[in-house]
Structure formats: structure tokens, C-alpha cells
Design a protein around this motif. Structure first.
Motif, PDB file in Angstrom:
ATOM      1  N   VAL A 131       1.426   1.848   6.671  1.00 58.54           N
ATOM      2  CA  VAL A 131       1.125   0.568   6.193  1.00 58.54           C
ATOM      3  C   VAL A 131       0.351   0.483   4.919  1.00 58.54           C
ATOM      4  N   ASN A 132      -0.314   1.610   4.627  1.00 62.01           N
ATOM      5  CA  ASN A 132      -0.936   1.714   3.366  1.00 62.01           C
ATOM      6  C   ASN A 132       0.002   1.884   2.247  1.00 62.01           C
ATOM      7  N   GLN A 133       1.250   2.371   2.456  1.00 63.10           N
ATOM      8  CA  GLN A 133       2.258   2.432   1.746  1.00 63.10           C
ATOM      9  C   GLN A 133       3.152   1.104   1.268  1.00 63.10           C
ATOM     10  N   THR A 134       3.013   0.255   2.171  1.00 65.11           N
ATOM     11  CA  THR A 134       3.687  -1.020   1.944  1.00 65.11           C
ATOM     12  C   THR A 134       2.750  -1.679   0.956  1.00 65.11           C
ATOM     13  N   VAL A 135       1.481  -1.691   1.112  1.00 62.23           N
ATOM     14  CA  VAL A 135       0.694  -2.562   0.208  1.00 62.23           C
ATOM     15  C   VAL A 135       0.766  -1.861  -1.184  1.00 62.23           C
ATOM     16  N   ASP A 136       0.879  -0.606  -1.275  1.00 61.79           N
ATOM     17  CA  ASP A 136       1.163  -0.221  -2.625  1.00 61.79           C
ATOM     18  C   ASP A 136       2.270  -0.471  -3.295  1.00 61.79           C
ATOM     19  N   TYR A 137       3.338  -0.425  -2.335  1.00 57.77           N
ATOM     20  CA  TYR A 137       4.840  -0.893  -2.861  1.00 57.77           C
ATOM     21  C   TYR A 137       4.759  -2.369  -3.540  1.00 57.77           C
ATOM     22  N   LEU A 138       4.072  -3.192  -2.742  1.00 60.93           N
ATOM     23  CA  LEU A 138       3.934  -4.674  -3.188  1.00 60.93           C
ATOM     24  C   LEU A 138       3.218  -4.745  -4.683  1.00 60.93           C
ATOM     25  N   LYS A 139       1.980  -4.015  -4.529  1.00 58.30           N
ATOM     26  CA  LYS A 139       1.279  -4.283  -5.776  1.00 58.30           C
ATOM     27  C   LYS A 139       1.738  -3.551  -6.818  1.00 58.30           C
ATOM     28  N   ASN A 140       2.719  -2.696  -6.538  1.00 58.96           N
ATOM     29  CA  ASN A 140       3.565  -1.748  -7.824  1.00 58.96           C
ATOM     30  C   ASN A 140       4.830  -2.478  -8.211  1.00 58.96           C
ATOM     31  N   GLY A 141       5.127  -3.710  -7.332  1.00 55.97           N
ATOM     32  CA  GLY A 141       6.355  -4.369  -7.776  1.00 55.97           C
ATOM     33  C   GLY A 141       7.536  -3.700  -7.283  1.00 55.97           C
ATOM     34  N   THR A 142       7.411  -2.511  -6.268  1.00 57.35           N
ATOM     35  CA  THR A 142       8.682  -1.669  -5.942  1.00 57.35           C
ATOM     36  C   THR A 142       9.405  -2.516  -4.819  1.00 57.35           C
ATOM     37  N   CYS A 143       8.744  -3.552  -4.243  1.00 59.08           N
ATOM     38  CA  CYS A 143       9.698  -4.394  -3.338  1.00 59.08           C
ATOM     39  C   CYS A 143       9.429  -5.842  -3.455  1.00 59.08           C
ATOM     40  N   ASP A 144      10.134  -6.593  -2.728  1.00 57.27           N
ATOM     41  CA  ASP A 144      10.076  -8.152  -2.867  1.00 57.27           C
ATOM     42  C   ASP A 144       9.093  -8.551  -1.822  1.00 57.27           C
ATOM     43  N   PHE A 145       9.026  -8.099  -0.892  1.00 51.32           N
ATOM     44  CA  PHE A 145       8.033  -8.560   0.147  1.00 51.32           C
ATOM     45  C   PHE A 145       7.607  -7.539   1.087  1.00 51.32           C
ATOM     46  N   ILE A 146       6.490  -7.479   1.658  1.00 50.07           N
ATOM     47  CA  ILE A 146       6.200  -6.471   2.535  1.00 50.07           C
ATOM     48  C   ILE A 146       5.828  -7.227   4.013  1.00 50.07           C
ATOM     49  N   MET A 147       6.226  -6.617   5.169  1.00 48.28           N
ATOM     50  CA  MET A 147       5.895  -7.141   6.572  1.00 48.28           C
ATOM     51  C   MET A 147       4.749  -6.200   6.956  1.00 48.28           C
ATOM     52  N   SER A 148       3.707  -6.642   7.359  1.00 37.73           N
ATOM     53  CA  SER A 148       2.631  -5.559   7.497  1.00 37.73           C
ATOM     54  C   SER A 148       1.611  -6.408   8.214  1.00 37.73           C
ATOM     55  N   PHE A 149       0.264  -5.724   8.442  1.00 39.08           N
ATOM     56  CA  PHE A 149      -0.817  -6.440   9.212  1.00 39.08           C
ATOM     57  C   PHE A 149      -1.851  -7.058   8.187  1.00 39.08           C
ATOM     58  N   TYR A 150      -2.794  -7.773   8.595  1.00 35.95           N
ATOM     59  CA  TYR A 150      -3.826  -8.594   7.695  1.00 35.95           C
ATOM     60  C   TYR A 150      -4.412  -7.289   6.803  1.00 35.95           C
ATOM     61  N   ASP A 151      -4.426  -7.769   5.625  1.00 35.26           N
ATOM     62  CA  ASP A 151      -4.886  -6.759   4.567  1.00 35.26           C
ATOM     63  C   ASP A 151      -5.948  -7.560   3.584  1.00 35.26           C
ATOM     64  N   PRO A 152      -7.278  -7.368   3.406  1.00 34.50           N
ATOM     65  CA  PRO A 152      -8.059  -8.280   2.650  1.00 34.50           C
ATOM     66  C   PRO A 152      -7.743  -8.166   1.327  1.00 34.50           C
TER      67      PRO A 152
END
Length: 298
Positions: A131-152
Motif C-alpha cells: 500500500v505504501n508503495q502505491t502512494v509513492d508511485y502516484l506521488k512520483n508519477g510512476t503510474c496513472d492511477f492507484i487503487m488503494s485504501f484511504y490515505d490522508p
């Protein structure tokens, strides 16, 4: 006004961002390391900001660089797709890059493709990761979307989100060959199949355990992957919390059983996230499509 940006420099940036190493990126771009460095510097000078922080090891993107990479990736993807379309290329496919939490990927994507009529026109690049990696991926522009849990940290103006559905974590046990639970509330202590403390599920469970006084949970297996924990629980090695969307078949066939511990049903929220910046038309269409799906989670 931005002037004289060459297309090859944008491909240079994407290659360097992917590998975070000037020597390797230069080899892949068939130029010398010094030439690649000069091209990146010229691009940064034209843009008016640094894309990479050269003081870090390994190489890291600046905050401006993260947004720039996302826009460059969308720009080049859209450009390449439209060029192929003009050329009349057959079997033309748009690319969609998604990072998904491990526990969600197997549940979500079959339903997405079932509802997406023209999915054969697309190629999905899906990474099932922490899950933490998905957030990093999005913030770094590595992917277009992430499907994950609530993240403040994603609930701000830099990102867009759409809640896919709400789910529940149930405390479950495996069953014997007759379908009877291997552990029950009559047991004062349970061998515990636990999520890692830093994982989203782990934080939800730990918060409950801090207030739980009636039973002792003796942790003897830890993983961030709910699918692995499910297998361990099914084989009778202990009890643990699993999301309802991942155990419907097991409950139906009585290979798992819910332990009705008081207040032990824990809520979780699942979201689709993206950057708050224009995506290419195919990605925008996918975003709008996802928002129409009825997930029908029991």
C-alpha cells in the motif's frame, strides 16, 4: 515563453527517471554520460526549474520534477498513440498504468474488465504492491492511477480521488473437514496471523487490539499480504482479520468462519486516486468509466 525543447530530451528525462542512474540512462539513450547530463541541464534551464535533485543518491525527483514527469509521460503517450492512429496502425492499444494494493488487485480487475466493453483496445500495466508503495508511485508519477485504501496524504488539491466502495475486515478462523471452526471465542488465546505494523490493514487491526481486553492474540506470523495470511488461516495456523471482498467464496464453502468477537468488525474504504492534472483522453475516459461501476460488495 518556453522555447526550443527537443522531443528527445523528454525521452531522456523518462529514461533517467526510470533508472535513476546517468551511466545506465546514457547507454540506453545511445549518448555519452556528459551529453545526457548537458541535455537534461539545458531542458531544466528552459523550464526554469530542476527536475532532478543531484545531491541525493540514488537520484531523486524534485517536487516540480514529479509533476513534470507525470505530464511528460501523458504527453508522449498521447503523442505516440495519435501518430499511430494517423498512420492507420492496426491493433492500436492505449496504455493504462495502475498500481494496486495486493489485497485489492485480484478482486477489482476482473470486475473492471467485465464491465469495460472495449478492454481489448487497451493494455493494462498493473503492479500489485504494498500500500505504501502505491502512494509513492502516484506521488512520483510512476503510474496513472492507484487503487488503494484511504490515505490522508492524498486528500488534498494535488490529487483527485473516487471512493470505489466501503468494505469490512472480519476476524476469521479456518475450519475442520466438517466445517467447524478450528478456534472459537471459548479460547482465551489465539495464534495470530498479523499484518505488518506499517501496513494499512495492520494499523486498523492494531488500533482495535489496543482496546481489546478479553482475548490474547499471540503473533506468530506477519505479512503485508492478505492473500498469504488467508492461506495460513485456512490451513489452521491461527486467526486473523481479512477483508470481506476476499473471503466470500471461503465463507460460502465454509472453509473460513467468522469469529463474532465484540466490535471486531473493522471498516475500510477503497479509493481510486490520480493526480489533479489533465490526463490523455483514454485515461480520462477510464477515470470516468470507473466512477460508473457498481461494485456491489456484501
Amino acid at each position: 515563453m518556453i522555447q526550443n525543447i527537443e522531443l528527445k530530451w523528454l525521452y531522456d528525462v523518462l529514461t533517467l527517471e526510470k533508472h535513476r542512474n546517468f551511466t545506465l540512462a546514457a547507454d540506453l539513450r545511445h549518448v555519452s554520460q556528459s551529453s545526457l547530463s548537458r541535455r537534461i541541464q539545458t531542458l531544466e534551464k528552459s523550464l526554469g526549474f530542476h527536475i532532478f535533485d543531484r545531491q541525493t543518491s540514488p537520484l531523486q525527483l524534485t517536487e516540480e520534477g514529479k509533476l513534470f514527469i507525470l505530464n511528460v509521460r501523458n504527453l508522449l503517450s498521447d503523442f505516440e498513440y495519435n501518430i499511430e492512429k494517423i498512420k492507420g496502425t492496426s491493433d492500436l492499444r492505449s496504455k493504462i498504468k495502475i498500481a494496486s494494493a495486493h489485497s485489492l488487485s485480484g478482486h477489482l480487475f476482473p470486475k473492471i474488465l467485465k464491465n469495460l466493453k472495449n478492454y481489448t483496445d487497451k493494455t493494462f500495466y498493473v503492479e500489485a504492491i504494498d500500500v505504501n508503495q502505491t502512494v509513492d508511485y502516484l506521488k512520483n508519477g510512476t503510474c496513472d492511477f492507484i487503487m488503494s485504501f484511504y490515505d490522508p496524504s492524498l486528500m488534498n488539491s494535488n490529487f483527485l480521488c473516487h471512493q470505489l466502495f466501503s468494505a469490512k475486515l472480519y476476524l476469521v478462523t479456518g475450519t475442520d473437514t466438517s466445517g467447524f471452526p478450528k478456534f472459537s471465542l471459548e479460547d482465551e488465546s489465539f495464534p495470530f496471523m498479523s499484518y505488518t505494523d506499517e501496513s494499512y490493514m495492520g494499523k486498523q487491526v492494531n488500533q482495535f487490539l489496543q482496546t481489546q481486553q478479553t482475548h490474547h492474540f499471540d503473533t506468530n506470523f506477519v505479512s503485508s499480504m492478505s492473500t498469504l495470511l488467508k492461506d495460513m488461516i485456512k490451513h489452521g495456523y491461527g486467526v486473523g482479520w481479512l477483508p470481506n471482498y476476499s473471503i466470500q467464496e471461503e465463507l460460502k464453502h465454509q472453509t473460513l468462519s467468522i469469529l463474532p468477537l465484540k466490535n471486531a468488525v473493522l471498516p475500510v474504504e477503497i479509493y481510486l486516486y490520480r493526480h489533479n492534472t489533465r490526463l490523455n483522453i483514454e485515461l480520462e475516459n477510464f477515470w470516468n468509466f470507473i466512477k460508473l461501476i457498481d461494485w456491489d460488495i456484501e
